[in-house]
Design a protein around this motif. Structure first.
Motif, PDB file in Angstrom:
ATOM      1  N   LYS B  11      -4.796   4.495 -12.936  1.00 25.72           N
ATOM      2  CA  LYS B  11      -3.685   5.434 -12.649  1.00 25.72           C
ATOM      3  C   LYS B  11      -3.005   6.156 -13.848  1.00 25.72           C
ATOM      4  CE  LYS B  11      -2.976   4.063  -8.116  1.00 25.72           C
ATOM      5  NZ  LYS B  11      -2.248   3.084  -7.183  1.00 25.72           N
ATOM      6  N   THR B  45      -5.500   4.645  -2.980  1.00 29.32           N
ATOM      7  CA  THR B  45      -4.698   3.400  -2.618  1.00 29.32           C
ATOM      8  C   THR B  45      -3.700   3.653  -1.797  1.00 29.32           C
ATOM      9  OG1 THR B  45      -3.678   3.210  -4.510  1.00 29.32           O
ATOM     10  CG2 THR B  45      -5.564   1.952  -4.619  1.00 29.32           C
ATOM     11  N   ASP B  46      -3.011   4.938  -1.871  1.00 29.12           N
ATOM     12  CA  ASP B  46      -1.881   5.299  -0.852  1.00 29.12           C
ATOM     13  C   ASP B  46      -2.378   5.162   0.574  1.00 29.12           C
ATOM     14  OD1 ASP B  46      -0.292   5.455  -3.136  1.00 29.12           O
ATOM     15  OD2 ASP B  46      -0.309   7.700  -3.392  1.00 29.12           O
ATOM     16  N   GLY B  63       0.291   0.805   2.039  1.00 31.18           N
ATOM     17  CA  GLY B  63      -0.285   0.690   0.683  1.00 31.18           C
ATOM     18  C   GLY B  63      -1.290  -0.428   0.466  1.00 31.18           C
ATOM     19  N   PRO B  64      -1.815  -0.598  -0.455  1.00 34.30           N
ATOM     20  CA  PRO B  64      -2.914  -1.806  -0.987  1.00 34.30           C
ATOM     21  C   PRO B  64      -2.138  -3.107  -0.804  1.00 34.30           C
ATOM     22  CG  PRO B  64      -2.155  -0.479  -2.924  1.00 34.30           C
ATOM     23  CD  PRO B  64      -1.610   0.306  -1.666  1.00 34.30           C
ATOM     24  N   GLU B  67      -0.435  -3.917  -5.799  1.00 29.24           N
ATOM     25  CA  GLU B  67      -0.104  -2.413  -6.559  1.00 29.24           C
ATOM     26  C   GLU B  67      -0.381  -2.944  -7.927  1.00 29.24           C
ATOM     27  OE1 GLU B  67       0.934   0.209  -5.783  1.00 29.24           O
ATOM     28  OE2 GLU B  67       1.812   0.191  -3.869  1.00 29.24           O
ATOM     29  N   SER B  68      -1.354  -2.106  -8.559  1.00 28.47           N
ATOM     30  CA  SER B  68      -1.565  -2.151 -10.061  1.00 28.47           C
ATOM     31  C   SER B  68      -1.814  -0.927 -10.724  1.00 28.47           C
ATOM     32  CB  SER B  68      -2.722  -3.349 -10.215  1.00 28.47           C
ATOM     33  OG  SER B  68      -3.783  -2.963  -9.658  1.00 28.47           O
ATOM     34  N   LYS B  69      -1.929  -1.082 -11.908  1.00 25.76           N
ATOM     35  CA  LYS B  69      -2.246   0.185 -12.635  1.00 25.76           C
ATOM     36  C   LYS B  69      -3.549   0.653 -12.317  1.00 25.76           C
ATOM     37  CE  LYS B  69      -1.886  -0.029 -17.236  1.00 25.76           C
ATOM     38  NZ  LYS B  69      -3.090   0.874 -17.892  1.00 25.76           N
ATOM     39  N   TYR B  71      -7.309   0.017 -10.162  1.00 26.89           N
ATOM     40  CA  TYR B  71      -7.470  -0.115  -8.801  1.00 26.89           C
ATOM     41  C   TYR B  71      -8.997   0.271  -8.530  1.00 26.89           C
ATOM     42  CZ  TYR B  71      -7.560   5.079  -8.428  1.00 26.89           C
ATOM     43  OH  TYR B  71      -7.691   6.234  -8.845  1.00 26.89           O
TER      44      TYR B  71
END
Lengths: 421, 107
Positions: B11, B45-46, B63-64, B67-69, B71
């Motif tokens: 991201k 991922t949203d 959401g997924p 949550e990570s930078k 994806y």
């Protein structure tokens, strides 16, 4: 050690990789091959003790291991799949001819050194599968707990199986990249042979050093243009050349300064020097040397000197400075300090060594080097403590004997601080 | 042997957005050479929803699951004889997609 015990040890060193490689090829699974090989060796220990040696221990082991592997597959198939059992019963795979088995060992090495495995896993797996070392021996070589090493090896085998890492030679395009990983592993195997671990192990295991050299020669034949392959081969040859002078009649390791240089293998030295000259010519033409080539050059300086006083230490230090830029590891820094001691004295060297305390606290050579520097500075008491720690950590029987003698020589010496002296 | 091939985007440092034609060409090749089983790009991922129905009633969360930078931006399923073949293709895929690729075998 009795004759039978010796024969078992010998057979293990000579046949382990052959048996594992042949079984992996036949049954397509590294884990089963290792287990069947281990079972065969366990059976050998029982049978040979009771009935004496078979006429051809190698063939006996291969046959037994094959049978163990088939038994194992049958047992597993009984549990889940009767169909597969029939396949194994009708497996008429002919026994591999000797030449192909030698190739299998290379296959085994490339599989164990596969880039999809973590570096530590490659090393551990190669030492287990190709070198035939036990998990505790490998753990000791890498200063980690036995359980940690066991998990590392189990995980690597599971990945090879689950991800289907192939059992074959890499393609021509992939070969150079795959080789550098193999070289790192072979050097570690060589080192395990040159400074063998284990209380019941000879101080130098010529089988392992010879195996590492043999496989490095093979890789050099495949990649004659690769400078690091040549460098590693030269390095191994120049170290191996000193082996005849390295262990005394009483089994004690002999340090470089006390070695009988007349006993060094002149042929190996000549071959090593030829390779180093070849790489120096390439370096002069602008090809930057890698770490093995620099280490080989350092060993060429040592093997060119008539005695320790004749050694060109400034050349050694210049090469170590070059090496530190490539590989800033604390072990390289420790070895560099030994050259510093020769040029600038033990006090300067000790200051460098002391800075490595945290990184190398569990490494016997760190304490042995400190002990020697403290001895030269006349600090007997501190030197003795460092020898004690080194002896505690050293896993090599010859080195333990050497360190013990050096420590006891300290005790014999009169202490100037004592009033009655 | 089938492998799940995941395309990983970042991201804070996303790969370039003009890769579609190159990916299409690569897919054609995968199909022609017999490696292709499935492929699909994923929405952001949203747009994900996580459902947990292990309790008394289904719980939906927006959401997924993590949550990570980094994806998952897309997946392939490839049929390949061994990991070396899959890794070679994955190395090409990484260039073609301008993104990191994870190769994971199916059981």
């Amino acid at each position: 050690m009795s004759d039978v015990e010796e024969a078992i040890t010998r057979a293990h060193h000579a046949e382990w990789a052959r048996v594992v490689a042949a079984l992996t090829r036949r049954f397509g699974d590294l884990g089963s091959a290792e287990e069947a090989a281990a079972e065969a060796f366990t059976t050998a220990v029982e049978r040979w003790r009771a009935d004496g040696l078979p006429p051809n221990p190698g063939a006996w082991l291969t046959t037994t291991a094959n049978r163990k592997a088939i038994d194992r597959i049958r047992r597993e198939n009984k549990r889940d799949d009767k169909h597969k059992e029939a396949q194994v019963l009708h497996d008429h795979t002919p026994p591999e001819p000797l030449g192909a088995i030698d190739d299998d060992r290379l296959r085994l090495i490339f599989t164990c050194c596969h880039p999809a495995l973590a570096v530590e896993a490659r090393v551990a797996l190669t030492l287990r599968m190709v070198g035939g070392l036990t998990v505790p021996e490998i753990a000791r070589a890498f200063l980690v707990q036995g359980t940690t090493m066991e998990q590392r090896i189990t995980r690597a085998k599971a990945k090879i199986k689950a991800a289907r890492i192939p059992y074959r030679m890499p393609s021509a395009d992939d070969l150079p990249a795959r080789v550098s990983g193999v070289l790192a592993v072979l050097f570690l195997v060589f080192n395990e042979g040159y400074l063998a671990s284990g209380p019941d192990t000879d101080p130098v295991r010529h089988d392992l050093t010879a195996e590492a050299i043999r496989l490095t020669r093979l890789i050099r034949a495949l990649l004659p243009q690769d400078g690091e392959v040549a460098g590693l081969l030269a390095l191994m040859l120049l170290i191996e050349a000193r082996r005849p002078a390295r262990v005394s009649a009483s089994g004690e390791l002999v340090a470089l300064d006390e070695q009988d240089r007349g006993a060094w293998d002149a042929e190996l030295i000549a071959e090593g020097h030829r390779l180093v000259r070849e790489r120096l010519a390439a370096a002069a033409a602008g090809v930057a040397p890698g770490r093995y080539q620099i280490l080989a050059a350092i060993n060429a300086v040592h093997t060119s000197a008539r005695d320790i006083r004749d050694t060109d230490w400034s050349q050694v230090l210049a090469l170590y400075d070059q090496l530190v830029r490539l590989d800033p590891s604390p072990i390289i820094a420790l070895n560099r300090a030994i050259a510093v001691a020769e040029l600038d004295g033990p006090e300067v060297a000790l200051a460098i060594v002391d800075r490595l305390a945290e990184a190398l606290a569990g490494y016997h050579a760190y304490h042995a080097t400190r002990a020697d520097l403290l001895r030269r500075l006349g600090q007997s008491q501190q030197s003795r403590a460092a020898y004690d720690r080194a002896i505690e950590l050293a896993g090599n029987t010859g080195e333990t004997a050497y360190l013990t003698r050096r420590r006891d020589q300290l005790q014999e010496r009169p202490r100037p601080s004592e009033p009655h002296q | 042997m089938q492998y799940l091939v995941s395309v990983i985007d970042d991201k804070s440092n996303p790969g370039s957005t003009d890769r579609r034609p190159a990916i299409s060409a690569f897919n054609e090749r995968l199909i022609a050479e017999g490696y292709w089983v499935f492929a699909g790009g994923l929405a952001d991922t949203d747009a994900a929803t996580v459902i947990d129905n292990r309790g008394e009633q289904a719980v939906f969360s927006d959401g997924p699951f993590v949550e990570s930078k980094e994806y998952l931006a897309g997946v392939w399923v490839w049929e390949a004889p061994d990991l070396d073949v899959a890794l070679k293709l994955a190395a090409e895929a990484s260039k073609v997609c301008d993104r990191k690729i994870e190769v994971r075998p199916f059981q």
